[in-house]
Write a protein that holds these residues in place. Structure first.
Motif: not given
Lengths: 292, 142
Positions: A46, A50, A142-143, A146, A223-224, A227
């Motif tokens: 994945y 990506l 994720r936190p 980010e 966006r890419l 991510l």
């Protein structure tokens, strides 16, 4: 029973029960290792695909400005360090922390208790600390990702790098420092990732026609990269977990083997001492009998 | 030359194979891809991907993601994907109800956890997509 004998017997008992504990830890680590390795392998495809998509999009869009893709002068390096919560995993922690202390001008974000404790003790700059369980689900990571992304966009840090135990195989794990942001050299990064995973060069079909973007190139390119960056962080955490459990399993196996060896040596010593005591007793009896 | 289609999620490769054509749900509506399509990068919306090969159609429910079409190769990355034939409607409905309830509880609480909310919304979205895709395929089979 003489005092020496009882001492040896107690030591045998304690060595054996330690051995039982380390054996149990070894078994737990080996089942967790299997899961963590599978998760790390499953996530690779994945992340890689990506990266490839981002790669072609960036190449075809050409000359698009994006803050995540732009290099700037580095004053503070933002380093996300992924460590285990616990010890008992051989030299993994100390290797990671030694590598961390060698980075000049770094502000750290820690994932895992060991990293936080040691870096705080060493008096390094800690920006934040995040917990992560053994499952290492995307939502847990994720936190932290980010937080660093925000710090990067606000200019608090000028790079985002991740330091983790790279999983080579069950026996070999080495600290690895990987730069994720700015993602200005995507082709190079994708190639490094492929080399790392031992994957072949992808057959990119030559297609000279212009690429269409839906809804639009800026929309996709905004966006890419974000991510891709989060997936790359997640992948690093998955690998760190695989490394942790492998390292712990190997360390606990060595401890179990050692405890068996020590118990065997102690048993020999015990039997010798017991035999000596019996011989001594017989000698004393016969000496007493011949005197009578 | 047929298309090569691959659909990859974080935990597995959900689909791989040749195809005569493929329909993708993008943010701007459905897009049909046939061999010789111009290079394309698009945002995928949660919906249904239909892969056609030799008159046979394979349907997959997918969550949001991205697609790239280059030289007759269609690569889809998405957060989740499931073959419509394998969707368990009851399980999907239960998951949807569960996610909806948890979401309402979480939104009603004083201190909502944004990460948890995002995850629940994703579960809810994907469960709803599964239900819709399954409903469509069973009604067309009748």
């Amino acid at each position: 029973m003489p005092k020496g004998l009882r001492e040896i017997r107690n030591r045998i008992k304690s060595v054996k029960s330690t051995g039982q504990i380390t054996r149990a830890m070894q078994l737990v680590a080996s089942s967790k290792m299997k899961k963590a390795q599978d998760a790390a392998k499953a996530g690779r495809e994945y992340a890689e695909l990506l990266g490839e998509i981002l790669d072609t999009a960036a190449a075809k869009a050409g000359g698009l400005e994006h803050p995540l893709l732009t290099r700037r002068e580095v004053r503070v390096r933002g380093v996300l360090i992924v460590t285990p919560d616990k010890g008992m995993c051989g030299a993994l922690n100390s290797n990671l922390l030694r590598a961390a202390l060698e980075i000049p001008g770094a502000a750290f974000v820690t994932l895992g208790r060991k990293g936080r404790q040691s870096l705080a003790r060493a008096g390094r700059t800690l920006l934040a600390d995040f917990p992560v369980t053994d499952k290492a689900a995307f939502a847990e990571v994720r936190p932290a990702a980010e937080f660093l992304l925000k710090a990067f966009l606000e200019g608090k840090v000028d790079t985002v790098e991740v330091l983790y135990a790279h999983f080579k195989n069950t026996l070999v794990q080495a600290p690895r420092l990987q730069r994720l942001l700015p993602a200005d050299d995507l082709v190079g990064q994708a190639r490094a990732l492929r080399e790392k995973l031992g994957l072949p060069e992808p057959k990119v079909e030559a297609d000279e026609r212009d690429m269409a973007f839906e809804p639009s190139a800026p929309e996709i390119l905004s966006r890419l990269p974000a991510l891709f960056y989060k997936v790359a962080v997640h992948q690093a955490v998955l690998e760190a977990k695989a490394s942790e459990h492998s390292s712990r399993m190997v360390a606990m196996k060595a401890a179990t083997d050692n405890s068996k060896k020590i118990a065997a040596a102690l048993s020999l010593e015990y039997n010798k001492a017991r035999q000596a005591a019996i011989t001594q007793e017989i000698l004393e009896l016969t000496a007493g009998a011949s005197q009578a | 030359m047929p298309l090569q289609v691959e659909i990859v999620t974080p935990d597995r490769r959900a689909y791989q194979g040749a195809a005569d054509g493929v329909t993708l749900p993008t943010a701007l509506g459905e897009v049909g891809i046939l061999p010789g399509h111009i290079p394309l990068t698009a945002v995928i919306a949660a919906g249904e991907v239909a892969v056609t090969l030799g008159g046979k159609v394979t349907r997959l429910a997918v969550d949001q993601g991205f697609v790239r079409v280059v030289g007759d190769k269609v690569s889809v990355v998405t957060e989740a994907a499931l073959d419509v034939a394998k969707i368990d409607l009851a399980a999907a409905e239960q998951a949807e109800a569960r996610a909806r309830q948890a979401l309402e509880e979480a939104k009603g609480s004083r201190d909502p956890d944004p990460e948890g909310l995002l995850r629940l919304e994703q579960q809810l979205r994907f469960a709803a997509i599964q239900r819709m895709a399954k409903g469509r395929s069973s009604s067309s089979a009748d």
